[in-house]
Design a protein around this motif. Structure first.
Motif, PDB file in Angstrom:
ATOM      1  N   UNK A   1       3.543  -4.295  -7.655  1.00  0.00           N
ATOM      2  CA  UNK A   1       3.840  -5.721  -7.298  1.00  0.00           C
ATOM      3  C   UNK A   1       5.172  -6.293  -7.695  1.00  0.00           C
ATOM      4  N   UNK A   2       5.619  -5.722  -9.111  1.00  0.00           N
ATOM      5  CA  UNK A   2       6.970  -6.417  -9.710  1.00  0.00           C
ATOM      6  C   UNK A   2       7.918  -5.316  -9.860  1.00  0.00           C
ATOM      7  N   UNK A   3       7.675  -4.165  -9.660  1.00  0.00           N
ATOM      8  CA  UNK A   3       8.564  -3.041  -9.978  1.00  0.00           C
ATOM      9  C   UNK A   3      10.105  -3.110  -9.216  1.00  0.00           C
ATOM     10  N   UNK A   4       9.936  -3.759  -8.051  1.00  0.00           N
ATOM     11  CA  UNK A   4      11.237  -3.719  -7.291  1.00  0.00           C
ATOM     12  C   UNK A   4      12.339  -4.437  -7.892  1.00  0.00           C
ATOM     13  N   UNK A   5      11.861  -5.538  -8.602  1.00  0.00           N
ATOM     14  CA  UNK A   5      13.110  -6.307  -9.486  1.00  0.00           C
ATOM     15  C   UNK A   5      13.603  -5.514 -10.560  1.00  0.00           C
ATOM     16  N   UNK A   6      12.858  -4.492 -11.154  1.00  0.00           N
ATOM     17  CA  UNK A   6      13.538  -3.858 -12.085  1.00  0.00           C
ATOM     18  C   UNK A   6      14.095  -2.659 -11.636  1.00  0.00           C
ATOM     19  N   UNK A   7      13.827  -2.130 -10.506  1.00  0.00           N
ATOM     20  CA  UNK A   7      14.199  -0.931  -9.836  1.00  0.00           C
ATOM     21  C   UNK A   7      13.320   0.253 -10.218  1.00  0.00           C
ATOM     22  N   UNK A   8      12.185  -0.038 -10.389  1.00  0.00           N
ATOM     23  CA  UNK A   8      11.010   1.099 -10.536  1.00  0.00           C
ATOM     24  C   UNK A   8      10.108   1.187  -9.203  1.00  0.00           C
ATOM     25  N   UNK A   9       9.860   2.343  -8.748  1.00  0.00           N
ATOM     26  CA  UNK A   9       9.360   2.614  -7.509  1.00  0.00           C
ATOM     27  C   UNK A   9       8.388   3.736  -7.773  1.00  0.00           C
ATOM     28  N   UNK A  10       7.368   3.490  -6.711  1.00  0.00           N
ATOM     29  CA  UNK A  10       6.180   4.597  -6.770  1.00  0.00           C
ATOM     30  C   UNK A  10       6.250   5.458  -5.382  1.00  0.00           C
ATOM     31  N   UNK A  11       5.911   6.789  -5.708  1.00  0.00           N
ATOM     32  CA  UNK A  11       5.661   7.694  -4.541  1.00  0.00           C
ATOM     33  C   UNK A  11       4.302   8.009  -4.702  1.00  0.00           C
ATOM     34  N   UNK A  12       3.224   7.587  -3.989  1.00  0.00           N
ATOM     35  CA  UNK A  12       1.879   7.932  -4.296  1.00  0.00           C
ATOM     36  C   UNK A  12       1.030   8.585  -3.001  1.00  0.00           C
ATOM     37  N   UNK A  13       0.740   9.678  -3.448  1.00  0.00           N
ATOM     38  CA  UNK A  13      -0.099  10.690  -2.441  1.00  0.00           C
ATOM     39  C   UNK A  13      -1.573  10.596  -2.623  1.00  0.00           C
ATOM     40  N   UNK A  14      -2.362  10.560  -1.561  1.00  0.00           N
ATOM     41  CA  UNK A  14      -3.755  10.723  -1.611  1.00  0.00           C
ATOM     42  C   UNK A  14      -4.343  11.373  -0.332  1.00  0.00           C
ATOM     43  N   UNK A  15      -5.503  11.968  -0.462  1.00  0.00           N
ATOM     44  CA  UNK A  15      -6.091  12.452   0.753  1.00  0.00           C
ATOM     45  C   UNK A  15      -7.045  11.149   1.237  1.00  0.00           C
TER      46      UNK A  15
END
Length: 608
Positions: free
Chosen positions: A439-453
């Motif tokens: 929800x807030x990571x974009x403002x601080x330059x923290x990004x997710x790459x999430x993989x799932x089946x």
């Protein structure tokens, strides 16, 4: 190629005698009144005199049939290819029937296909069915990587699919969905390789022990060397949690990650944990309090009246003090906290700290964190909170003009089996921090790459924040329903999801404004899990056989009458201890394979 039938400002039918249409290819409609309009083929059919064109066919209608006749098509003789085309941008009014259609040159559709430069983007693969357009493409965009298709490895001939790194600030997170064998893990590997090429600090939670980038693909010339681009850490062996630096909040998160804490346990931890506690001081306090609650005040006082060693007397005094201070804490709560703490300690979690991970991040490396899934959940709760807070504190102080502490870079968090870290419908220790970053990571330059089946099992708040979704073959109806809800994937593409070849995917991203069909490029590095299990069995047997032959050859010939002596000599040099029976069976098996000879004699068989 011409437009046929009744048209709308959003979609048209295009017919051709000579050319078959392909799904997802782009066409240019030369409308005499509105100018060139770009459209994408979403359905394609061919008809001939052996398959009469029914005017009640769901794909086309009587208007298309009449229009084709007016345009000079012979319905009974010609093969007719018909495509349903959706316009990339809505026209001002319906497209003119009879408008001519042509395949676009690269310059005509470059804005729809390329959304970033090759220098500042992630080269994830090729856009399917764009060979004709790619012929007029800029030379520096041709043949950038290899594609594995139909059992062959070839340089790409299509337009490359480039995900612009700078777009992460606006569209920050990536979701990778796909069933087993769909190419999801290779897609994740390709993204991580691209992040490594750009020296983007990345923390990878690796529950399958497969994110190793040390072995380059032998089939790709100039694949590059990624050995220095990543560091691999085992929880409990290379990294861990420094207990001395734990806050009450951190300790609660770690303990609850082992097993959920009751309200009484949480309150007990809040009261019992003190600033500056080591593992030894906190665990001793728990053990002493548990024993004090079990004995009671009167038994402790009676024990203190007895003669005992000074160290033992001091221990009973501590127990009495603890009982006076914490007599309202239930014994089961103290025992439950102590059990969770011991389990963390036995995993080696408190033997190290996360300093090596931070050092790798500062060097722009991939930091691969490996361990069992439960231990990854425990450790990542602490680690992600720690590094996210450090990045957030640095950024907040920078915005206030009051920078305190050292620089801490933006970074990416990547993991497979994401539904274990942020599950839908239940709380886990890691879910809170991942939801916060989503929800807030974009403002601080923290990004997710999430993989799932199983996207259906991933928390809905997290799924909604994954702006770019890469969707591989998916079979389950519930997962397909989730994907269609969360993306702009069209009904036609949703129907194709269960049948996508391995490595093919749909990319839904606001950056492109449409769903793009791609094929993921062949990775530069090799996963340690790529060997076929059948090949593994054969290779192991062959290796064991050669090792055994090498061992036995020193003792040949072996006489049946002297087997006991032979077993004793062979066992002296062998890790596997043989008996007379098992050695005879092994030798007979080698005889059957032609590796040894067996010769009968008056005193029994001779193996040579």
């Amino acid at each position: 190629m011409q437009v046929a039938g009744i048209t709308t400002p959003q979609e048209v039918f295009v017919a051709s005698r000579d050319r078959k249409f392909r799904i997802n290819e782009l066409l240019v409609i030369d409308d005499p009144h509105q100018g060139p309009l770009i459209g994408e083929v979403v359905e394609a059919n061919s008809y001939n005199r052996f398959i009469p064109l029914s005017i009640e066919h769901a794909f086309s209608d009587a208007h298309v049939l009449e229009s084709l006749k007016s345009l000079g098509y012979s319905i009974d003789e010609d093969e007719i290819n018909i495509a349903k085309v959706k316009l990339m941008s809505e026209a001002s009014y319906p497209v003119t029937t009879g408008s001519y259609v042509h395949l676009p040159g690269f310059a005509e559709v470059k804005g729809f296909l390329i959304k970033g430069s090759r220098e500042e983007g992630l080269l994830l693969g090729e856009i399917k069915n764009t060979e004709e357009t790619a012929r007029s493409m800029d030379e520096d965009l041709k043949g950038l990587f290899y594609i594995y298709s139909a059992g062959k490895l070839d340089k790409t001939k299509n337009v490359p699919f480039i995900l612009d790194l700078r777009s992460f600030q606006q569209y920050p997170h990536i979701g990778i969905f796909g069933g087993s064998g769909s190419g999801k893990s290779f897609g994740m590997r390709v993204i991580l390789e691209e992040l490594a090429k750009h020296n983007i600090p990345t923390v990878i939670l690796d529950p399958h022990y497969e994110m190793d980038f040390s072995e380059s693909q032998e089939d790709i010339p100039k694949a590059g060397n990624f050995k220095k681009a990543f560091s691999k850490f085992q929880i409990g062996e290379h990294i861990g949690v420094e207990f001395l630096n734990l806050s009450k909040r951190d300790l609660l998160a770690l303990l609850s990650a082992v097993s959920p804490l009751s309200e009484a346990m949480s309150s007990a931890v809040e009261v019992l944990h003190r600033r500056g506690d080591t593992y030894l001081s906190f665990s001793s306090r728990l053990d002493d309090l548990a024993q004090a609650l079990e004995m009671g005040r009167s038994k402790i006082d009676n024990a203190l009246r007895q003669d005992m060693e000074p160290s033992e007397r001091e221990r009973f005094r501590r127990m009495r003090e603890l009982l006076e201070d914490y007599q309202n804490i239930p014994l089961p709560s103290v025992q439950g906290i102590a059990w969770r703490l011991r389990r963390l300690y036995s995993s080696g979690l408190f033997s190290h700290d996360i300093k090596p991970v931070k050092e790798a991040m500062m060097q722009g490396k991939l930091a691969v964190i490996q361990g069992p899934i439960w231990l990854l959940q425990v450790f990542s709760t602490y680690m992600l909170s720690n590094i996210y807070r450090q990045r957030r504190d640095y950024k907040d102080s920078e915005l206030k003009g009051q920078i305190q502490g050292d620089y801490f870079p933006p970074f990416v968090i990547a993991t497979d089996e994401a539904h274990n870290f942020a599950p839908k419908g239940r709380e886990t220790a890691t879910k809170g921090i991942i939801t916060e970053i989503a929800q807030e990571g974009r403002k601080y330059g923290v990004f997710l790459v999430l993989a799932t089946q199983r996207p259906t099992l991933l928390d809905e708040t997290v799924t909604a924040q994954l702006n770019t979704k890469i969707i591989f073959r998916t079979v389950r109806g519930s997962d397909i329903a989730t994907i269609t809800e969360e993306t702009d994937i069209k009904a036609e593409e949703a129907r194709r999801l269960p049948y996508l070849p391995s490595g093919d995917a749909f990319v839904s991203s606001p950056l492109f404004g449409r769903t793009v069909a791609i094929r993921v490029r062949f990775p530069y590095t090799r996963s340690p899990h790529t060997q076929n299990p059948i090949d593994e069995i054969k290779n192991h047997r062959a290796s064991s056989e050669e090792k055994l032959l090498s061992l036995i050859s020193q003792h040949l010939p072996i006489y049946a009458a002297n087997f006991a002596r032979a077993v004793e000599d062979i066992n002296r040099d062998s890790e596997e201890k043989y008996e007379v029976r098992t050695l005879k069976e092994t030798l007979d098996a080698l005889v059957e394979k032609g590796r040894l000879k067996k010769q009968p004699s008056p005193l029994g068989d001779i193996y040579m």
